[in-house]
Design a protein around this motif. Structure first.
Motif, PDB file in Angstrom:
ATOM      1  N   LEU A  88       0.836  -1.201   0.000  1.00 14.99           N
ATOM      2  CA  LEU A  88       0.000   0.000   0.000  1.00 14.99           C
ATOM      3  C   LEU A  88       0.871   1.251   0.000  1.00 14.99           C
ATOM      4  N   LYS A  91       2.248   1.756  -3.488  1.00 13.35           N
ATOM      5  CA  LYS A  91       1.229   2.283  -4.397  1.00 13.35           C
ATOM      6  C   LYS A  91       0.970   3.767  -4.115  1.00 13.35           C
ATOM      7  N   LEU A  92       0.903   4.101  -2.848  1.00 14.31           N
ATOM      8  CA  LEU A  92       0.587   5.472  -2.467  1.00 14.31           C
ATOM      9  C   LEU A  92       1.696   6.423  -2.925  1.00 14.31           C
ATOM     10  N   GLU A  94       3.860   6.042  -5.256  1.00 15.15           N
ATOM     11  CA  GLU A  94       3.897   6.184  -6.709  1.00 15.15           C
ATOM     12  C   GLU A  94       2.735   7.026  -7.203  1.00 15.15           C
TER      13      GLU A  94
END
Ligand SMILES: Cc1cc2nc3c(=O)[nH]c(=O)nc-3n(C[C@H](O)[C@H](O)[C@H](O)COP(=O)(O)OP(=O)(O)OC[C@H]3O[C@@H](n4cnc5c(N)ncnc54)[C@H](O)[C@@H]3O)c2cc1C
Ligand code: SF4
Ligand code: SF4
Ligand code: FES
Lengths: 140, 343, 650
Positions: A88, A91-92, A94
């Motif tokens: 997570l 993803k955050l 990026e």
């Protein structure tokens, strides 16, 4: 030739596998660039997202979290939680536009001195063209 | 359609029974179309209650205040509090239950179904009316919203003025409640994560430019945090927090606290704050949209939270707020959680 | 401000060769809070250690950092040094500038800079360390052994003989396990019962052993040194003290069910003694078979009528017994692979297709045929017997990938014993290869071939079917490439060894892991083969992997020694770097509870509370807490924050 950029990488290594793997790289006298500063933690599962944000905010050009392979965690499950939590985070980061190589995760076992060496070499190679990390760095 | 009279009836019934301490619902602000939270303590006050597409507030947030108050009182009135909840609000109740912040018997829940509508987006409405001021906003038939402008009733197809989150909502009626008013018609959003898709398509540098611009505006007023139903902690990690104080801790150390992020509204600190918020809301945010609504500088906070919601669903099959008995997103794992990002 | 001392080791040229140790010491001397900084050629040597002790005393240091090799090597050494000098050992930390610095870099200035960063970060860490005392708990000086096969018996005897109490729990009515079913044992061919019975009696009579047969472990809680166990004792409906073993009851009992001891080759009554040498020597009424038990309308009671001493008691109830123990040994043994999985070999369809244990019963002097080899179908002596090895083993596609290890040996034994009984018969063995590693094992197999004329056929059997009263075995000889067809009178299958039924449930109760094949997992395949991953729980016998008797016994003694090592302690000690809850920050959300691998956390009055004895200090809880409300001592977020800062500064 201009001196190549030397990224600073903070590496959170779990004590039982990845730090032991890094030790093995040393015992086997392998060589990798000195850009990483290791911080030994008990388990990859103990690495809070705050540690990663904090390292970036304090000026790390890259952050690595490395733990035991799935199933091998000394505490059985820590790395599974780490995997989910840090997926997570990745993803955050990026999503807000941080370059993907800035935050990485790896599995390095106590026998994978070669993998550790290789990994650090690659990491430095990937970070060099990006230059200093200024996006999240505290600048006041 | 939710029958307002029935809503009042139910409210009256439960208030007269003395089983709840008070009920939080919505009431009009003066004669305007706008609504605000209403605290109803007496059965005779239920006539103040309204239910319109302007009831965007997530009232579960008021539970925090009530709990804090109880903690301070010597002999607190421990009767449950009543709440009127929409689908999204009900999911936040589930998260609070899941995190043991709340016991089920501490609240009495009157659920209202949004059916095929939802709550409006003020900007969209303004644009739609081209500067005219609405007098009343009501639910229309099926998926329409009735707006009264200049004494004239207009029936507007709901999607045109609904909040984006309503168009992307996976629970248009409450998933937990003591009673539910209105029909449980399932409306399946065509694209649950539509809001973020355009940003996901951007290149990294474009995204960075976008977010930098957004975050630079942040005033660190913490309105987002204050309104969030999940931000119930007494001390937030984004403020300086204490570390363990032992006999050996020196005065100097006591003065120092871990400060992950500085209070200054500098871009770096604002970003840090919002990163922490986003990651701490992953698996907890129910997309009630309140943070974005209250942000005085219009930072599109939903875009951060929805991204986490989407990843939780796609990577881990995790849906927020439907099952209070499941372990929280980051407190569980599956053996085959994706790990292609790990080297 | 703390008074920190830094000691930089040259390690000969191991560190000094690539790191400018003088510079490291000099740079650290300038670091805020460092009041003493020194380098020395070998810090771990006596003079090196003395140097540290002196500096601590003279400079009144309250924390020290030794920059040297990996903490795995000398952390204990230097913490002891700190202790000698009067510091709490947790006020000493190691900066690893050898394995993770000097040995992996070549450029001296860069390596030196990195060594400085590492050491600074450790200075920041140690400055925030608390003085800690090891966590200690008293030990309950009693062991629990689960499973009364040879492994469990041996482990119980060893622990009892060391002077500690043992509770031996066996789920069937008698101890003895599979060894009691065997005829003669390889490689010496001594009679299994003859060597086992004395041990069974010894363990039952041992004053330190409490035997609980027909019992099962129901619930386990607690931790090493202090387990709490609930044991369910099933009712036997026979008072063992009154029973005189007159055997009148079985004569009148009208119910016959398959006899599990004879692997179903014979029947037994609803009231029965598993086998004549059973320990405890008494009868049991099989609840599932006795009609009076499941159907109160049928009042049979014939056994009670004939029982002169009045030992039969239909009112006996299941009992739950709670015990406290300090260590647990799991010796639940094996079962054979479910034969219904082997339809192609006709098991279940043809009465003369047997498994290894059934054949053991045929060979046994006390077995259904009194030691004569007779076919179950027509009670005739089989003249051609085909033995098939690796049935269900070494077959990753359809069955189990592992080698069951003991089948090569017992099949050789079976063929050999068959020849001893039927000298004019022929024994064939289909095998993949013969694994006879073990003392005198290879010789044993040779004896079978050379002295007893057993025919080994290398290959796989594709099918067994009946034709004209014969069992036709189709196989391929992989050495000659020829198809083989044998018209046999009997076929014996060496079924794969599986963990005994219920192993998975028991493992769950004990919170110990299973390996990929379902056997109990050892903590380390080489170095900790008798320990489970949970401290205080040990493994013995075939429950951990297929094993023959000598191996099972050896492992049992090993496990017993490990258990005694715990029981002989007055108190157990445990690292104090465990999690702590900052109650003011905790909201009681319970996420830490869900993630803790050791179930060390619970909620007390809506706040998390850590059981310091269970906590292993992994820190998984701390990363999952959104409020930093749970932190591992001496490696808190505060430590990490300051370490990061030091790593990146300068
Ligand atoms: C056909 C055959 C022939 C063999 N021949 C030889 C030979 O000649 N020589 C040799 O050395 N080895 C031989 N063996 C191997 C031998 O049987 C084993 O090595 C030995 O029995 C292993 O002992 P154990 O105590 O580990 O397991 P087991 O003998 O299986 O005993 C386990 C015990 O635990 C009990 N139990 C199981 N689950 C529970 C539970 N949940 N709670 C309580 N109790 C439980 C069972 O009832 C049983 O009494 C042979 C095996 C077979 C199949
Ligand atoms: S995760 Fe944190 S807040 Fe939640 S119970 Fe544990 S310590 Fe308390
Ligand atoms: S540190 Fe690890 S073992 Fe200890 S309480 Fe936290 S999660 Fe459990
Ligand atoms: S100990 Fe290495 S990941 Fe848990």
């Amino acid at each position: 030739m201009a001196e190549e950029f030397e990224p600073k990488i903070v590496a959170f290594l779990c004590k039982w596998c990845s730090s032991a793997g890094a030790d093995l790289a040393g015992v086997s006298r392998m060589e990798y660039p000195p850009n990483i500063i290791p911080i030994q933690v008990m388990c990859s599962g103990s690495v809070s997202p705050l540690y990663i944000f904090s390292a970036l905010s304090q000026g790390a050009d890259g952050v690595l979290v490395s733990g035991c392979h799935p199933g091998d965690c000394h505490y059985m499950k820590g790395n599974y939680y780490a995997r989910r939590r840090l997926a997570l985070v990745k993803k955050l980061l990026e999503y807000i536009g941080l370059e993907p190589p800035r935050f990485q995760m790896s599995w390095v076992s106590a026998t994978e001195g070669v993998k550790f060496t290789q990994l650090i070499k690659e990491l430095v190679k990937e970070l060099q063209p990006l230059g200093p990390q200024t996006k999240l760095r505290r600048n006041f | 359609m939710v029958n307002l009279e029935q809503l009042k009836e139910e409210a009256k019934k439960i208030l007269s029974s003395g089983k709840i301490k008070y009920l939080i619902g919505y009431e009009n602000i003066g004669a305007s179309w706008q609504v605000r939270p209403a605290f109803i303590c007496r059965p005779e006050d239920v006539d103040r209650l309204v239910w319109t597409p302007a009831c965007f507030h997530n009232l579960t947030r008021f539970i925090h205040d009530e709990k804090r108050k109880r903690a301070r009182e010597k002999n607190p009135d421990l009767r449950p509090i009543g709440l009127i909840i929409k689908g999204c609000d009900s999911r936040s109740i589930n998260v609070l239950l899941q995190e043991k912040y709340l016991e089920r018997n501490e609240v009495y829940l009157i659920g209202v179904s949004c059916e095929l509508a939802g709550v409006i987006d003020e900007t969209k409405l303004r644009n739609h009316l081209g500067g005219l001021k609405p007098e009343k906003i009501l639910f229309g038939e099926k998926d329409t919203i009735k707006v009264i402008v200049n004494n004239e009733e207009r029936e507007i197809p709901a999607p045109q003025i609904l909040a984006k989150r309503c168009l992307e909502c996976p629970a248009n009626y409450p998933v937990i409640a003591d009673i539910i008013l209105g029909e449980k018609i399932k409306r399946n959003p065509t694209d649950r994560y539509k809001s973020i898709s355009q940003y996901e398509k951007m290149s990294g540098p474009e995204r960075w430019a976008f977010w930098l611009e957004q975050f630079s505006r942040c005033l660190r007023c913490y309105a987002c945090r204050s309104v969030c139903p999940m931000c119930y902690c007494d001390e937030c990690v984004a403020d300086s927090i204490a570390f363990a104080v032992t006999a050996e801790t020196t005065a100097e150390e006591k003065a120092q606290k871990i400060r992950w992020v500085e209070r200054n509204p500098e871009p770096s600190e604002n970003i840090f704050f919002h990163l922490v918020r986003a990651i701490h809301l992953a698996g907890r945010c129910v997309d009630c949209g309140e943070c974005e609504r209250v942000c005085p500088v219009a930072i599109p906070l939903r875009l951060l939270n929805q991204k986490m919601e989407k990843e939780a669903k796609e990577l881990f099959g995790y849906e927020v707020g439907f099952d209070a008995s499941q372990p929280p997103l980051i407190a569980c794992f599956r053996d085959n959680d994706p790990q292609d990002f790990i080297r | 401000m703390r008074r920190t001392g830094v000691f930089v080791c040259h390690c000969g040229i191991n560190i000094a060769g690539t790191v400018d140790v003088k510079k490291v010491a000099a740079e650290l001397a300038k670091y805020p809070g460092v009041v003493y900084s020194e380098d020395y050629v070998y810090m771990c040597s006596d003079p090196g250690q003395n140097l540290i002790i002196q500096a601590i005393k003279e400079k009144k240091l309250d924390t020290i950092v030794v920059a040297c090799c990996s903490p795995t090597l000398h952390e204990t050494t230097f913490r002891n040094v700190a202790k000698i000098a009067g510091l709490n050992p947790y006020r000493c930390e190691i900066a690893n500038i050898r394995e993770q610095c000097s040995w992996v870099h070549r450029e001296k200035d860069k390596a030196t800079r990195k060594a400085i960063s590492i050491t600074r970060s450790i200075v920041e860490k140690v400055r925030r360390n608390e003085s800690l005392e090891d966590v200690s708990v008293p030990v309950t000086k009693r062991a629990l052994v689960i499973g009364g096969g040879i492994a469990g018996i041996q482990a119980s005897l060893d622990i009892a003989n060391a002077g500690y109490e043992v509770i031996l729990v066996e789920k069937s009515p008698s101890i003895g396990g599979h060894m009691s079913q065997l005829s003669e044992t390889f490689p010496t061919l001594d009679c299994s019962q003859c060597i086992l019975t004395p041990k069974m009696v010894e363990v039952a009579k041992h004053p330190k052993v409490k035997l609980m047969t027909y019992s099962e472990v129901q619930e386990v809680s607690g931790f090493v040194g202090n387990f709490k166990v609930k044991i369910l004792r099933k009712p036997t409906y026979v008072d063992a003290d009154k029973c005189t073993l007159c055997d009148e009851c079985t004569k009148v009992c009208p119910i016959v069910v398959p006899n599990e001891f004879d692997m179903g080759l014979t029947g037994r009554r609803a009231i029965y003694i598993p086998f004549p040498q059973a320990v405890p020597a008494t009868y049991t009424i099989d609840e599932k078979a006795c009609p009076g038990m499941f159907d109160t309308a049928i009042a049979c009671g014939k056994c009670a009528d004939v029982c002169k001493p009045g030992a039969i008691n239909f009112d006996m109830k299941p009992e739950i017994i709670e015990v406290e123990v300090g260590a647990i040994i799991v010796a639940t043994g094996y079962d054979l692979y479910d034969k219904s999985m082997m339809a192609e070999y006709g098991y279940g369809k043809y009465p003369d297709v047997l498994d290894g244990l059934q054949f053991e019963r045929l060979l046994s002097a006390s077995g259904p045929t009194r030691g004569k080899i007779l076919r179950p179908s027509d009670k005739k002596e089989p003249k051609e017997v085909v033995f098939i090895q690796c049935v269900g083993s070494r077959d990753p596609e359809l069955h189990w990938p592992y080698c069951s290890k003991i089948c090569c040996m017992y099949t050789a034994k079976h063929a050999m014993l068959y020849k001893h009984h039927v000298p004019d018969g022929q024994a064939y063995i289909f095998y993949i290869d013969i694994r006879s590693g073990g003392k005198n094992y290879e010789e044993f197999v040779h004896r079978a071939v050379e002295e007893d004329g057993v025919l080994y056929l290398r290959g796989k059997v594709s099918k067994v079917f009946e034709d004209n009263g014969k069992l036709i075995v189709w196989g391929a000889d992989t050495l000659t490439g020829k198809q083989i067809e044998i018209a046999a009178d009997m076929v014996v299958l060496a079924m794969a060894i599986r963990p005994s039924k219920g192993t998975d449930e028991l493992a769950k109760k004990l919170k110990i892991a299973l390996d990929k094949d379902g056997f109990l997992a050892e903590a380390h395949p080489k170095l900790r083969p008798v320990e489970s991953m949970t401290s205080g729980i040990f493994l013995a016998g075939a429950a951990q992997a297929p094993k023959d008797i000598p191996e099972a016994v050896g492992q049992a003694s090993g496990a017993a020694a490990k258990a005694v090592a715990i029981l002989s302690q007055e108190r157990l000690f445990h690292s104090p770097t465990v999690a702590r809850v900052l109650k003011n920050l905790c909201t009681g959300c319970g996420m830490c509870i869900s993630v803790c691998p050791y179930e060390a956390i619970s909620l007390k009055e809506s706040k998390a509370e850590v059981n310091e004895i269970l906590c292993e200090g992994c820190g998984t809880c701390s990363a999952s807490c959104l409020r930093n409300a749970i932190q591992v001592k001496n490696l808190t977020p505060y430590h990490i924050q300051e370490m990061i800062k030091a790593c990146l500064g300068g």
